[in-house]
Enzyme design. Structure first.
Site, PDB file in Angstrom:
ATOM      1  N   ILE A 160      36.045  15.603 -69.649  1.00 35.17           N
ATOM      2  CA  ILE A 160      36.298  17.044 -69.575  1.00 35.17           C
ATOM      3  C   ILE A 160      35.585  17.647 -68.370  1.00 35.17           C
ATOM      4  CG2 ILE A 160      36.050  19.262 -70.746  1.00 35.17           C
ATOM      5  CD1 ILE A 160      36.248  17.725 -73.400  1.00 35.17           C
ATOM      6  N   ARG A 181      30.357  21.264 -79.087  1.00 33.80           N
ATOM      7  CA  ARG A 181      29.996  21.299 -80.497  1.00 33.80           C
ATOM      8  C   ARG A 181      28.951  22.390 -80.707  1.00 33.80           C
ATOM      9  NH1 ARG A 181      34.055  19.286 -81.206  1.00 33.80           N
ATOM     10  NH2 ARG A 181      34.600  17.273 -82.135  1.00 33.80           N
ATOM     11  N   ASP A 208      33.960  28.499 -78.038  1.00 34.03           N
ATOM     12  CA  ASP A 208      35.059  28.002 -78.874  1.00 34.03           C
ATOM     13  C   ASP A 208      34.517  27.335 -80.135  1.00 34.03           C
ATOM     14  OD1 ASP A 208      37.856  27.532 -79.345  1.00 34.03           O
ATOM     15  OD2 ASP A 208      37.517  25.426 -78.852  1.00 34.03           O
ATOM     16  N   GLU A 224      31.606  28.632 -88.403  1.00 31.38           N
ATOM     17  CA  GLU A 224      33.049  28.772 -88.231  1.00 31.38           C
ATOM     18  C   GLU A 224      33.771  28.129 -89.413  1.00 31.38           C
ATOM     19  OE1 GLU A 224      34.805  25.404 -85.517  1.00 31.38           O
ATOM     20  OE2 GLU A 224      33.079  26.250 -84.483  1.00 31.38           O
ATOM     21  N   HIS A 280      38.141  27.654 -82.200  1.00 26.11           N
ATOM     22  CA  HIS A 280      38.037  26.192 -82.082  1.00 26.11           C
ATOM     23  C   HIS A 280      39.402  25.596 -81.723  1.00 26.11           C
ATOM     24  CE1 HIS A 280      35.477  22.536 -83.499  1.00 26.11           C
ATOM     25  NE2 HIS A 280      36.280  22.210 -82.504  1.00 26.11           N
ATOM     26  N   GLY A 294      40.170  24.365 -78.506  1.00 26.64           N
ATOM     27  CA  GLY A 294      40.084  23.682 -77.216  1.00 26.64           C
ATOM     28  C   GLY A 294      41.161  22.641 -76.992  1.00 26.64           C
ATOM     29  N   ALA A 295      41.449  21.852 -78.020  1.00 30.65           N
ATOM     30  CA  ALA A 295      42.429  20.762 -77.889  1.00 30.65           C
ATOM     31  C   ALA A 295      43.820  21.173 -78.338  1.00 30.65           C
ATOM     32  CB  ALA A 295      41.961  19.556 -78.695  1.00 30.65           C
TER      33      ALA A 295
END
Length: 401
Positions: free
Chosen positions: A151, A232, A255, A260, A283, A285-286
Site C-alpha cells: 500500500i 488498523r 478509516d 467501530e 472501514h 479501504g478495500a
C-alpha cells in the site's frame, strides 16, 4: 473438499471455487454462535471470511484445515488457536493496495480542504465560502509513510503526482532501498513525524505495531499537520491522537478507529462522532469492485493450489520472523536466473530462507531483493553473489530482535 463462505463474496469467486471441483456453501450471514454450530454441522474443510470474527471455540472440534481471510489483515481470526489445532491461516495480501491508497489520498485531500464540513454545511443550507477559503495545499509538502508494504508503495507515485516529497519509516527498509525508490528514510517514527506535513499509516497489526503511534509520536508532529490511518485502529493511541487534534491542530482522516461496529450495519456513538477536525469513513479501504474481484481471484488461487499440491500460499501462522537473524539485500538487473543464483549460493551456505520480497523498480529493468535468512552468510558467499554480472551489489544486515 467442502468450503464454507461465511461473508459476502463476489459471484466470480463463488463460480471459480465451484469450477475447480469444490463443494461451496455460501452463507454470508453466519456469525458468532450460528457460525460455530454451522462449522461443526457442515464439516467444512475450508472457511472463507472477510470481517467475520473466527474464535477459538469455532475452530476447536471443527474439520477445518484452512481459514482464508479474503483481505489483507487477519486480526479478526484467532491465529493462535488455529495453530494449536493444526489449522493454516492465510490471506490475500496486496490485492486491495490500490483501493486503500486511493481512499488514503481521498482523506488527505478531504482534511486539507475540509471537504466533509463543506458538504455538510451546504446541505444544511449554509454558505460559508469565507470560512473554507484557507488550505495549505499539498504541492511541495512532505508525505511521511509508516510501513513500506504494497500500500505504501502505491502511495509513492500518487504523492509524486501531487508534487509531494516522500519519506518513510520501515524497520526493513535499508538506505539502498530508499534511494532506489527515490524517497527519504526516517530512522524512527518520531523522526518521521518531525519531518512530515502529512502522515499516513500502512502497517499490519502485530505485537510490534500495537500502539506504535502514541504520545511521543504526536508530540513531534508539526502544528496543523494531517494524520491518516487506513490500517488498523490498534496501531494508534486514540486518546493521544485526540489530544493532538485539540492541542496542536492536527487534522485526522480515519478509516479505522476504536469502537467501530463490526458488521455491515450498526450504530456508532463514540467520541469521534462529534470530534472537530476528525473525519471518519466506514472501514471501506478495500471496498471497491476492483479490489474485491482481485481478492476473489486470489482466494480461488489459494484453494486451487491447496487442492492440487497440498500447499497453501500466503500462510501467516508459520513464524518465520522469529527464526530469521539477518537480512540480505541484493540490488540487481531484473533478468532471469539472478534470484536462482542467489538462492543457490544461500543453499550451499546452509542458510535457510525465511521470507523473500523482490521489488521491481520503475521500468522493470532493475530490482531489489530482500531476503531474510536464519544465519549470516559468509563474506565469501557475498562475493560469490556479487560475481553474477547482473548483480550490482549485495549487503547483509543483522535483524534487531
Amino acid at each position: 473438499m467442502k468450503i464454507l463462505v461465511a461473508d459476502k463474496f463476489e459471484k466470480s469467486g463463488l463460480d471459480g471455487l465451484k469450477a475447480i471441483g469444490t463443494d461451496v456453501l455460501y452463507e454470508p450471514d453466519l456469525k458468532d454462535e450460528t457460525l460455530c454450530a454451522r462449522l461443526k454441522e457442515s464439516e467444512a474443510n475450508i472457511l472463507v471470511v472477510r470481517s467475520t470474527k473466527v474464535t477459538a471455540e469455532m475452530i476447536e472440534g471443527s474439520a477445518l484445515s484452512v481459514i482464508i481471510r479474503a483481505g489483507a489483515g487477519y486480526n479478526t481470526i484467532d491465529v493462535s488457536a488455529a495453530s494449536q489445532h493444526g489449522v493454516l491461516v492465510t490471506n490475500c495480501p496486496g490485492k486491495n493496495s490500490q483501493a486503500v491508497a486511493e481512499l488514503a489520498f481521498g482523506l488527505i485531500i478531504s482534511c486539507d480542504r475540509h471537504i466533509p464540513d463543506n458538504a455538510a454545511q451546504l446541505r444544511a443550507g449554509k454558505w460559508n465560502k469565507k470560512g473554507f477559503s484557507q488550505a495549505k495545499g499539498l504541492y511541495g509538502r512532505t508525505l511521511g509513510l509508516i510501513g513500506m508494504g504494497k500500500i505504501s508503495q502505491e502511495m509513492i507515485p500518487r504523492a509524486r503526482a501531487f508534487g509531494m516529497n516522500v519519506i518513510a519509516f520501515s524497520r526493513w527498509m535499508t538506505p539502498d532501498i530508499a534511494a532506489a525508490l527515490g524517497i527519504g528514510r526516517a530512522e524512527t517514527p518520531e523522526d518521521l513525524a518531525r519531518m512530515s506535513d502529512v502522515v499516513s499509516i500502512h502497517v499490519s497489526l502485530t505485537p510490534n505495531t500495537k500502539a506504535l503511534v502514541g504520545p511521543a509520536f504526536f508530540g513531534e508532529m508539526k502544528q496543523g499537520a494531517i494524520f491518516i490511518n487506513t490500517s488498523r485502529a490498534e496501531v494508534v493511541d486514540q486518546a493521544a491522537l485526540l489530544m493532538a487534534v485539540k492541542e496542536k491542530g492536527i487534522i485526522a482522516g480515519l478509516d479505522v478507529f476504536e469502537g467501530e461496529p463490526s458488521g455491515g450495519d450498526g450504530v456508532y456513538d463514540g467520541e469521534l462522532k462529534t470530534a472537530e477536525n476528525v473525519y471518519c469513513t466506514h472501514h471501506i479501504g478495500a471496498s471497491t469492485d476492483q479490489a474485491q474481484e482481485a481478492i476473489a481471484a486470489e482466494t480461488v488461487r489459494i484453494v486451487r493450489e491447496y487442492k492440487l499440491t497440498g500447499t497453501v500460499p500466503n500462510v501467516v501462522n508459520i513464524s518465520h520472523a522469529e527464526i530469521a537473524t539477518h537480512l540480505l539485500v541484493v540490488r540487481h538487473l531484473d533478468k532471469v536466473g539472478v534470484l536462482a543464483h542467489i538462492l543457490s549460493v544461500l543453499k550451499d551456505e546452509g542458510a535457510s530462507v525465511q521470507e523473500m520480497e523482490n521489488i521491481i523498480l520503475g521500468g522493470a529493468k532493475a530490482a531489489i531483493a530482500q531476503i531474510t535468512v536464519d544465519k549470516e552468510p559468509s563474506p565469501e558467499a557475498l562475493q560469490l553473489i556479487k560475481r553474477n554480472p547482473n548483480v550490482f551489489d549485495a549487503s547483509i544486515f543483522e535483524i534487531a530482535k
